[in-house]
Motif scaffolding. Structure first.
Motif, PDB file in Angstrom:
ATOM      1  N   GLU A 102      29.880  27.235  44.921  1.00  0.00           N
ATOM      2  CA  GLU A 102      30.718  28.424  44.720  1.00  0.00           C
ATOM      3  C   GLU A 102      32.127  28.221  45.256  1.00  0.00           C
ATOM      4  OE1 GLU A 102      26.920  31.466  44.924  1.00  0.00           O
ATOM      5  OE2 GLU A 102      28.223  31.247  46.653  1.00  0.00           O
ATOM      6  N   THR A 103      32.696  27.121  44.871  1.00  0.00           N
ATOM      7  CA  THR A 103      34.103  26.861  45.180  1.00  0.00           C
ATOM      8  C   THR A 103      34.821  26.453  43.906  1.00  0.00           C
ATOM      9  OG1 THR A 103      33.759  24.520  45.714  1.00  0.00           O
ATOM     10  CG2 THR A 103      33.556  26.104  47.527  1.00  0.00           C
ATOM     11  N   SER A 104      36.129  26.475  43.978  1.00  0.00           N
ATOM     12  CA  SER A 104      36.951  26.065  42.838  1.00  0.00           C
ATOM     13  C   SER A 104      37.968  25.039  43.292  1.00  0.00           C
ATOM     14  CB  SER A 104      37.671  27.269  42.225  1.00  0.00           C
ATOM     15  OG  SER A 104      36.749  28.176  41.692  1.00  0.00           O
ATOM     16  N   TYR A 135      44.589  35.099  51.156  1.00  0.00           N
ATOM     17  CA  TYR A 135      43.431  35.858  50.649  1.00  0.00           C
ATOM     18  C   TYR A 135      42.218  34.998  50.319  1.00  0.00           C
ATOM     19  CZ  TYR A 135      46.349  40.028  50.272  1.00  0.00           C
ATOM     20  OH  TYR A 135      47.147  41.086  50.549  1.00  0.00           O
ATOM     21  N   VAL A 136      42.373  33.768  49.917  1.00  0.00           N
ATOM     22  CA  VAL A 136      41.254  32.895  49.564  1.00  0.00           C
ATOM     23  C   VAL A 136      41.336  31.644  50.433  1.00  0.00           C
ATOM     24  CG1 VAL A 136      40.086  31.585  47.761  1.00  0.00           C
ATOM     25  CG2 VAL A 136      41.266  33.712  47.191  1.00  0.00           C
ATOM     26  N   PHE A 180      38.876  25.669  47.049  1.00  0.00           N
ATOM     27  CA  PHE A 180      38.989  27.045  47.535  1.00  0.00           C
ATOM     28  C   PHE A 180      37.631  27.729  47.563  1.00  0.00           C
ATOM     29  CE2 PHE A 180      43.522  26.937  47.289  1.00  0.00           C
ATOM     30  CZ  PHE A 180      43.783  26.047  46.269  1.00  0.00           C
ATOM     31  N   LEU A 193      36.723  38.087  51.380  1.00  0.00           N
ATOM     32  CA  LEU A 193      37.144  37.449  52.625  1.00  0.00           C
ATOM     33  C   LEU A 193      35.850  37.146  53.352  1.00  0.00           C
ATOM     34  CD1 LEU A 193      40.147  39.677  53.713  1.00  0.00           C
ATOM     35  CD2 LEU A 193      40.221  37.389  52.747  1.00  0.00           C
ATOM     36  N   ILE A 235      41.633  22.872  42.305  1.00  0.00           N
ATOM     37  CA  ILE A 235      42.835  22.620  41.518  1.00  0.00           C
ATOM     38  C   ILE A 235      43.329  21.231  41.892  1.00  0.00           C
ATOM     39  CG2 ILE A 235      45.167  23.374  40.928  1.00  0.00           C
ATOM     40  CD1 ILE A 235      44.440  26.170  41.883  1.00  0.00           C
ATOM     41  N   THR A 265      35.401  24.673  38.522  1.00  0.00           N
ATOM     42  CA  THR A 265      34.563  25.403  39.455  1.00  0.00           C
ATOM     43  C   THR A 265      33.339  24.557  39.778  1.00  0.00           C
ATOM     44  OG1 THR A 265      33.361  26.511  37.690  1.00  0.00           O
ATOM     45  CG2 THR A 265      35.256  27.651  38.593  1.00  0.00           C
ATOM     46  N   THR A 322      33.276  32.319  41.798  1.00  0.00           N
ATOM     47  CA  THR A 322      34.456  31.532  42.123  1.00  0.00           C
ATOM     48  C   THR A 322      35.179  31.117  40.856  1.00  0.00           C
ATOM     49  OG1 THR A 322      35.232  29.568  43.299  1.00  0.00           O
ATOM     50  CG2 THR A 322      33.152  29.374  42.132  1.00  0.00           C
ATOM     51  N   GLY A 323      36.456  30.869  40.976  1.00  0.00           N
ATOM     52  CA  GLY A 323      37.176  30.401  39.802  1.00  0.00           C
ATOM     53  C   GLY A 323      38.665  30.340  40.026  1.00  0.00           C
ATOM     54  N   PRO A 349      28.463  35.413  45.115  1.00  0.00           N
ATOM     55  CA  PRO A 349      29.902  35.241  44.891  1.00  0.00           C
ATOM     56  C   PRO A 349      30.208  34.572  43.561  1.00  0.00           C
ATOM     57  CG  PRO A 349      29.262  34.504  47.089  1.00  0.00           C
ATOM     58  CD  PRO A 349      28.004  34.729  46.312  1.00  0.00           C
ATOM     59  N   ASN A 389      38.062  40.781  45.712  1.00  0.00           N
ATOM     60  CA  ASN A 389      38.414  39.550  46.401  1.00  0.00           C
ATOM     61  C   ASN A 389      37.599  39.446  47.678  1.00  0.00           C
ATOM     62  OD1 ASN A 389      40.521  37.266  46.479  1.00  0.00           O
ATOM     63  ND2 ASN A 389      40.655  38.148  48.503  1.00  0.00           N
ATOM     64  N   PRO A 417      43.491  30.621  42.620  1.00  0.00           N
ATOM     65  CA  PRO A 417      42.039  30.581  42.826  1.00  0.00           C
ATOM     66  C   PRO A 417      41.549  31.960  43.227  1.00  0.00           C
ATOM     67  CG  PRO A 417      43.169  29.722  44.745  1.00  0.00           C
ATOM     68  CD  PRO A 417      44.229  30.031  43.740  1.00  0.00           C
ATOM     69  N   PHE A 418      40.276  32.219  42.979  1.00  0.00           N
ATOM     70  CA  PHE A 418      39.696  33.473  43.443  1.00  0.00           C
ATOM     71  C   PHE A 418      38.257  33.243  43.896  1.00  0.00           C
ATOM     72  CE2 PHE A 418      36.928  34.155  39.827  1.00  0.00           C
ATOM     73  CZ  PHE A 418      37.597  33.646  38.732  1.00  0.00           C
ATOM     74  N   LEU A 419      37.842  34.095  44.782  1.00  0.00           N
ATOM     75  CA  LEU A 419      36.438  34.152  45.168  1.00  0.00           C
ATOM     76  C   LEU A 419      36.081  35.626  45.205  1.00  0.00           C
ATOM     77  CD1 LEU A 419      33.895  32.627  46.115  1.00  0.00           C
ATOM     78  CD2 LEU A 419      34.674  33.007  48.462  1.00  0.00           C
TER      79      LEU A 419
END
Lengths: 257, 289
Positions: free
Chosen positions: A76-78, A41-42, A239, B51, A80, A206, B280-281, B278, B49, B23-25
């Motif tokens: 706008e990315t994260s 999904y990401v 991500f 894509l 880990i 982030t 992000t996090g 967007p 979410n 993670p999410f966008l």
């Protein structure tokens, strides 16, 4: 479990007595392949040059990576960053699986725990070829020690090198973690290598802006401070983008006694 | 009672593999029609979410592993956007749909029976109070619709936060004849009401030539992040353990009967309809037993 985390003074004493570790790492990742609803999904990518925890000196029982700072030139990315365990490898040509290690046993809050990865990723460490929307089936031992559960990811065709797909949305019903991978298979393809990694997170950050940096102070953030052993691997995953970018990572660790 | 009673338990449970760190966008629907005074003044965006950069026509919520038993409690979240805003983690429960092309009682309730319930202050099956959000699913044309939370025969339109049925008297006028797809607004509740447990009727008093909407009840959690619209823009971290003491269970509440359609989303309450940017996090949770 040592004394370093008992108090702020103990932390200061550990820094003065044993010397902290300051690490600065640079790495680069090229363009990668996007995720979709059947592959995490990401969109994600793994920076290909992880860090190996060095040997520990006399009187030191573990390294405690308490603070980290990550600079990534991708808006706008994260990210880990975590201790990484190679759980399994699939060589596409021949559909051949080789088991890796199980997730390690770590002392957490004074208790010895058989860990299971709640962050797990499937990474193309060599770009795939001849793989048209392949389905990869990962058979694993779950967080309760049950064997034979499986996760299936169907990726876009021929994922490029260092593309990382999040596994957790595709775990078997009721599962959240992976202790070990016992098999991997792919529905098609002629070349490439896929690896499954489990991650014990050290920091999450982030990145906002064209050249953004974030600092994560583990002491004040509810993230486990894992005791690091010599030769533990620290890897970085980013991500939210498929555009190649650079990483500057700074890690700061105290010695535990 | 679950297995978590100390902060130490949280870290041990996560180490054992009980939890989700993901993670999410998130992305929203891009430029929409801003709310006006007659439509609640506050524009709403349900961030889904992402894509790529496109808001998916088939909504894709934040993803969790399937079939989890036990509460899934927030531990920590970190996030940011390049626009100054606050984004809350929340669950959108689909309450029904609304036909805006004819006057009359045009709300069709979802098959799940509301209220949705969870344990609150030790009381099981406590009705959850939800923020009523209207999301345009077919853009309106020619005429700005007007709606009111009641039935045309004068009977009730919703159940409020106290569990009382309410006949709405306050109308909502869509902000434009051509209110854009995915524009979202807060439904007008009576003064003194703060939330709904259930929506039963919506009367369309002025219809558009084209137009439709979905009605959601949104449960908002404490976990959120705020972006500062500075240069460079910055994200923030939300600590649900040490500083927040608000470890929400982000698994959906349970419908009175049937199964509610739910989406784990980011909720943005803005004063305008800025083009979506967007967010992000990463969010971290622990699975309680």
């Amino acid at each position: 479990m040592g004394t370093t985390l008992r108090s702020t003074d103990d932390m200061l004493n550990a820094s003065v007595t044993y010397g902290p570790e300051n690490v600065l790492l640079f790495d680069t990742v090229g363009n990668t392949t996007a995720a979709n609803t059947t592959s995490g999904y990401v969109s994600g990518r793994r920076f290909p040059t992880p860090y190996t925890v060095p040997s520990l000196g006399a009187g030191v029982t573990a390294g405690l990576y308490c603070t980290a700072r990550a600079i990534i030139r991708q808006n706008e990315t994260s990210t880990i960053v975590g201790f990484e365990t190679l759980l399994g490898t699939l060589t596409v040509n021949g559909n051949s699986f080789a088991a890796g290690s199980s997730m390690p046993t770590k002392t957490v809050e004074g208790t010895s725990i058989t860990t299971a990865a709640i962050c797990s990723f499937m990474v193309a460490t060599t770009a795939l070829g001849g793989a048209t929307t392949p389905t990869v089936t990962i058979t694993y031992t779950d967080q309760d020690g049950n064997t034979g559960n499986s996760a299936a990811l169907t990726t876009p065709s021929n994922p490029t090198v260092n593309t990382a797909y999040t596994i957790s949305p595709h775990l078997a019903s009721g599962d959240t973690g992976i202790r070990a991978v016992t098999n991997m298979s792919i529905s098609g393809g002629t070349s490439g290598v896929l690896k499954v990694y489990g991650l014990l997170p050290i920091i999450v950050v982030t990145h906002i802006g064209s050249q953004s940096e974030s600092q994560n102070d583990v002491i004040s953030t509810p993230i486990t401070i894992w005791p690091a052993a010599a030769n533990d691997i620290i890897a970085t995953y980013n991500f939210g983008s498929t555009t190649g970018t650079d990483l500057a990572l700074m890690l700061y660790a105290l010695a535990d006694n | 009672m679950g297995s978590i009673s100390t902060r130490s338990d949280i870290f041990k449970r996560q180490a054992q593999g009980y939890g989700v760190v993901s993670p999410f966008l998130l992305t929203g629907p891009g430029a929409t029609t801003a709310a006006a005074a007659a439509s609640g003044s506050i524009s709403v965006k349900l961030l889904m979410n992402s894509l790529g950069t496109t808001y998916q026509g088939t909504l894709i919520p934040l993803q969790l592993p399937a079939g989890l038993t036990g509460p899934l409690r927030t531990v920590h979240s970190i996030g940011g956007c390049t626009s100054g805003r606050t984004v809350y983690l929340g669950i959108a429960y689909k309450m029904g749909t609304l036909d805006l092309t004819a006057t009359g009682d045009k709300f069709t309730a979802d098959s799940a029976t509301f209220p949705v319930t969870r344990t609150v202050f030790g009381a099981a099956t406590t009705a959850v109070n939800l923020l009523p959000v209207l999301v345009v699913t077919t853009a309106t044309t020619v005429t700005a619709p007007v709606i009111i939370l009641k039935k045309s025969d004068g009977s009730a339109g919703y159940t409020n936060q106290a569990g009382s049925t309410v006949v709405g008297t306050r109308s909502m006028t869509f902000p434009a004849n051509a209110t854009a797809l995915s524009s979202a607004f807060l439904l007008p509740l009576e003064f003194g009401d703060s939330a709904v447990q259930k929506i039963t009727n919506i009367q369309v008093t002025t219809a558009a030539t084209a137009g439709a909407a979905t009605i959601y009840g949104v449960e908002m959690f404490s976990a959120a992040f705020t972006s500062v619209n500075s240069s460079p823009a910055e994200g923030t971290a939300i600590d649900s353990v040490f500083s927040g003491l608000a470890m929400d269970d982000i698994k959906p509440a349970v419908a009175t009967s049937g199964t509610a359609t739910t989406y784990l989303v980011g909720v943005s309450l803005n004063a305008n309809s800025e083009s979506n940017l967007p967010c992000t996090g990463v969010f971290s949770t622990v699975l309680d037993s």
